[in-house]
Design a protein around this motif. Structure first.
Motif, PDB file in Angstrom:
ATOM      1  N   THR A  14       0.821  -1.215   0.000  1.00 10.96           N
ATOM      2  CA  THR A  14       0.000   0.000   0.000  1.00 10.96           C
ATOM      3  C   THR A  14       0.851   1.259   0.000  1.00 10.96           C
ATOM      4  N   GLN A  15       0.330   2.279  -0.662  1.00 11.76           N
ATOM      5  CA  GLN A  15       0.933   3.604  -0.734  1.00 11.76           C
ATOM      6  C   GLN A  15      -0.032   4.611  -0.114  1.00 11.76           C
ATOM      7  N   GLN A  16       0.491   5.766   0.276  1.00 10.37           N
ATOM      8  CA  GLN A  16      -0.365   6.768   0.911  1.00 10.37           C
ATOM      9  C   GLN A  16      -1.478   7.223  -0.039  1.00 10.37           C
ATOM     10  N   GLU A  17      -1.212   7.244  -1.321  1.00  5.28           N
ATOM     11  CA  GLU A  17      -2.255   7.671  -2.267  1.00  5.28           C
ATOM     12  C   GLU A  17      -3.373   6.649  -2.410  1.00  5.28           C
ATOM     13  N   ASP A  18      -3.214   5.467  -1.798  1.00  7.53           N
ATOM     14  CA  ASP A  18      -4.302   4.487  -1.801  1.00  7.53           C
ATOM     15  C   ASP A  18      -5.359   4.825  -0.748  1.00  7.53           C
ATOM     16  N   SER A  19      -5.073   5.771   0.127  1.00  5.06           N
ATOM     17  CA  SER A  19      -6.038   6.165   1.161  1.00  5.06           C
ATOM     18  C   SER A  19      -7.302   6.698   0.494  1.00  5.06           C
ATOM     19  N   ALA A  20      -8.429   6.090   0.827  1.00  6.70           N
ATOM     20  CA  ALA A  20      -9.705   6.428   0.187  1.00  6.70           C
ATOM     21  C   ALA A  20     -10.794   5.588   0.844  1.00  6.70           C
ATOM     22  N   VAL A  21     -12.024   5.832   0.401  1.00  8.16           N
ATOM     23  CA  VAL A  21     -13.135   4.954   0.771  1.00  8.16           C
ATOM     24  C   VAL A  21     -13.358   3.995  -0.389  1.00  8.16           C
ATOM     25  N   TYR A  22     -13.349   2.712  -0.090  1.00 10.33           N
ATOM     26  CA  TYR A  22     -13.556   1.694  -1.114  1.00 10.33           C
ATOM     27  C   TYR A  22     -14.993   1.192  -0.985  1.00 10.33           C
ATOM     28  N   LEU A  23     -15.758   1.392  -2.051  1.00 13.81           N
ATOM     29  CA  LEU A  23     -17.184   1.069  -2.055  1.00 13.81           C
ATOM     30  C   LEU A  23     -17.452  -0.120  -2.962  1.00 13.81           C
ATOM     31  N   CYS A  24     -18.309  -0.973  -2.482  1.00 19.26           N
ATOM     32  CA  CYS A  24     -18.741  -2.137  -3.247  1.00 19.26           C
ATOM     33  C   CYS A  24     -20.220  -1.955  -3.578  1.00 19.26           C
ATOM     34  N   ALA A  25     -20.626  -2.395  -4.742  1.00 17.86           N
ATOM     35  CA  ALA A  25     -22.025  -2.334  -5.134  1.00 17.86           C
ATOM     36  C   ALA A  25     -22.402  -3.641  -5.813  1.00 17.86           C
ATOM     37  N   SER A  26     -23.673  -3.974  -5.786  1.00 21.82           N
ATOM     38  CA  SER A  26     -24.136  -5.145  -6.516  1.00 21.82           C
ATOM     39  C   SER A  26     -25.430  -4.815  -7.249  1.00 21.82           C
ATOM     40  N   SER A  27     -25.708  -5.575  -8.291  1.00 21.51           N
ATOM     41  CA  SER A  27     -26.963  -5.441  -9.025  1.00 21.51           C
ATOM     42  C   SER A  27     -27.378  -6.822  -9.501  1.00 21.51           C
ATOM     43  N   LEU A  28     -28.650  -6.932  -9.895  1.00 22.32           N
ATOM     44  CA  LEU A  28     -29.160  -8.230 -10.333  1.00 22.32           C
ATOM     45  C   LEU A  28     -28.282  -8.809 -11.445  1.00 22.32           C
ATOM     46  N   SER A  29     -27.889  -7.935 -12.368  1.00 24.09           N
ATOM     47  CA  SER A  29     -26.930  -8.304 -13.396  1.00 24.09           C
ATOM     48  C   SER A  29     -26.328  -7.011 -13.922  1.00 24.09           C
ATOM     49  N   VAL A  30     -25.308  -7.099 -14.762  1.00 25.84           N
ATOM     50  CA  VAL A  30     -24.713  -5.873 -15.315  1.00 25.84           C
ATOM     51  C   VAL A  30     -25.682  -5.169 -16.258  1.00 25.84           C
ATOM     52  N   TYR A  31     -26.763  -5.871 -16.658  1.00 24.74           N
ATOM     53  CA  TYR A  31     -27.739  -5.256 -17.546  1.00 24.74           C
ATOM     54  C   TYR A  31     -28.817  -4.497 -16.766  1.00 24.74           C
ATOM     55  N   GLN A  32     -28.778  -4.598 -15.454  1.00 15.89           N
ATOM     56  CA  GLN A  32     -29.658  -3.825 -14.590  1.00 15.89           C
ATOM     57  C   GLN A  32     -28.929  -2.557 -14.156  1.00 15.89           C
ATOM     58  N   GLU A  33     -29.593  -1.435 -14.296  1.00 15.29           N
ATOM     59  CA  GLU A  33     -28.926  -0.169 -14.058  1.00 15.29           C
ATOM     60  C   GLU A  33     -28.815   0.164 -12.571  1.00 15.29           C
ATOM     61  N   THR A  34     -29.705  -0.405 -11.762  1.00 15.57           N
ATOM     62  CA  THR A  34     -29.715  -0.049 -10.346  1.00 15.57           C
ATOM     63  C   THR A  34     -28.632  -0.804  -9.604  1.00 15.57           C
ATOM     64  N   GLN A  35     -27.650  -0.069  -9.114  1.00 18.60           N
ATOM     65  CA  GLN A  35     -26.593  -0.643  -8.297  1.00 18.60           C
ATOM     66  C   GLN A  35     -26.827  -0.241  -6.842  1.00 18.60           C
ATOM     67  N   TYR A  36     -26.731  -1.209  -5.968  1.00 14.39           N
ATOM     68  CA  TYR A  36     -26.931  -0.978  -4.542  1.00 14.39           C
ATOM     69  C   TYR A  36     -25.562  -0.994  -3.869  1.00 14.39           C
ATOM     70  N   PHE A  37     -25.294   0.079  -3.139  1.00 11.24           N
ATOM     71  CA  PHE A  37     -23.971   0.261  -2.560  1.00 11.24           C
ATOM     72  C   PHE A  37     -23.920  -0.161  -1.096  1.00 11.24           C
ATOM     73  N   GLY A  38     -22.765  -0.650  -0.709  1.00 10.20           N
ATOM     74  CA  GLY A  38     -22.472  -0.888   0.691  1.00 10.20           C
ATOM     75  C   GLY A  38     -22.001   0.395   1.351  1.00 10.20           C
ATOM     76  N   PRO A  39     -21.719   0.346   2.665  1.00 13.21           N
ATOM     77  CA  PRO A  39     -21.309   1.549   3.397  1.00 13.21           C
ATOM     78  C   PRO A  39     -19.853   1.934   3.163  1.00 13.21           C
ATOM     79  N   GLY A  40     -19.077   1.050   2.571  1.00  9.12           N
ATOM     80  CA  GLY A  40     -17.690   1.369   2.264  1.00  9.12           C
ATOM     81  C   GLY A  40     -16.711   0.963   3.358  1.00  9.12           C
ATOM     82  N   THR A  41     -15.459   0.829   2.951  1.00 10.21           N
ATOM     83  CA  THR A  41     -14.336   0.636   3.874  1.00 10.21           C
ATOM     84  C   THR A  41     -13.431   1.849   3.744  1.00 10.21           C
ATOM     85  N   ARG A  42     -13.207   2.516   4.884  1.00  6.47           N
ATOM     86  CA  ARG A  42     -12.316   3.687   4.893  1.00  6.47           C
ATOM     87  C   ARG A  42     -10.897   3.220   5.158  1.00  6.47           C
TER      88      ARG A  42
END
Lengths: 112, 114
Positions: free
Chosen positions: B82-110
């Motif tokens: 890891t480098q200092q520039e990697d500091s960020a919030v990493y967010l994950c999202a899921s959807s029924l499939s990539v053809y579904q536009e609605t992505q639901y996000f998690g709260p993230g890892t800081r």
């Protein structure tokens, strides 16, 4: 130049005001236009979704897409303090990469 | 039902160490996305998975970043050295499939790299 430009704000308005949030984009392949709301230290949540051009209304929220100008807007009527959050526009093309391209977000503060 | 969950919620590490971030998508969602949000920046796409197809890794910023998805469900994002520039919030999202536009996000890892 970024693919999607969004004024970061902050935008401060009194309770009850009409809020206008905007994004401009450069990629004419974008067909899906979304607005997400993100509260502090939370993940984004989808507010509005529009396919291609036109308007869409949901309660106090109206989304507009003008593809000829590559300009999208979100209007919030009768704004409430609970609307205070960061609003992110997100765009996606019909083909190719399925991930969203986000604007940098506009921070909105609604003063009671 | 349960939404997208991520762990840990916060991670502090020293420069040069490896970190693993976990994402549990919504049950039944076949598409899973990773994004990164740096201070004052919008979300930057990293990688997505769709079912058993090869992942789209086009957003990964360097070969220090990798991700896997086991059994079509849980995903792990690994950042090596890891480098200092990697500091960020990493967010994950899921959807029924990539053809579904609605992505639901998690709260993230800081992630904070010292």
């Amino acid at each position: 130049q970024k693919e999607v430009e969004q004024d970061p704000g902050p935008l401060s308005v009194p309770e009850g005001a009409i809020v206008s949030l905007n994004c401009t984009y450069s990629n004419s392949a974008f067909q899906y236009f979304m607005w997400y709301r993100q509260y502090s230290r939370k993940g984004p949540e989808l507010l509005m979704y529009t396919y291609s051009s036109g308007n869409k209304e949901d309660g106090r929220f109206t989304a507009q897409v003008d593809k000829s100008s590559k300009y999208i807007s979100l209007f919030i009527r009768d704004s409430q303090p609970s609307d205070s959050a960061t609003y992110l526009c997100a765009l996606r093309a019909d083909t190719g990469r399925r991930a969203l391209t986000f604007g940098s977000g506009t921070r909105l503060q609604v003063q009671p | 039902g349960a939404g997208v969950s991520q762990s840990p919620s916060n991670k502090v590490t020293e420069k040069g160490k490896d970190v693993e971030l976990r994402c549990d998508p919504i049950s039944g969602h076949t598409a899973l996305y990773w994004y990164r949000q740096s201070l004052g920046q919008g979300l930057e796409f990293l990688i997505y998975f769709q079912g058993n197809s090869a992942p789209d890794k086009s957003g990964l910023p360097s070969d220090r970043f990798s991700a896997e998805r086991t059994g079509g469900s849980v995903s792990t994002l690994t950042i090596q050295r890891t480098q200092q520039e990697d500091s960020a919030v990493y967010l994950c999202a899921s959807s029924l499939s990539v053809y579904q536009e609605t992505q639901y996000f998690g709260p993230g890892t800081r992630l904070l790299v010292l």
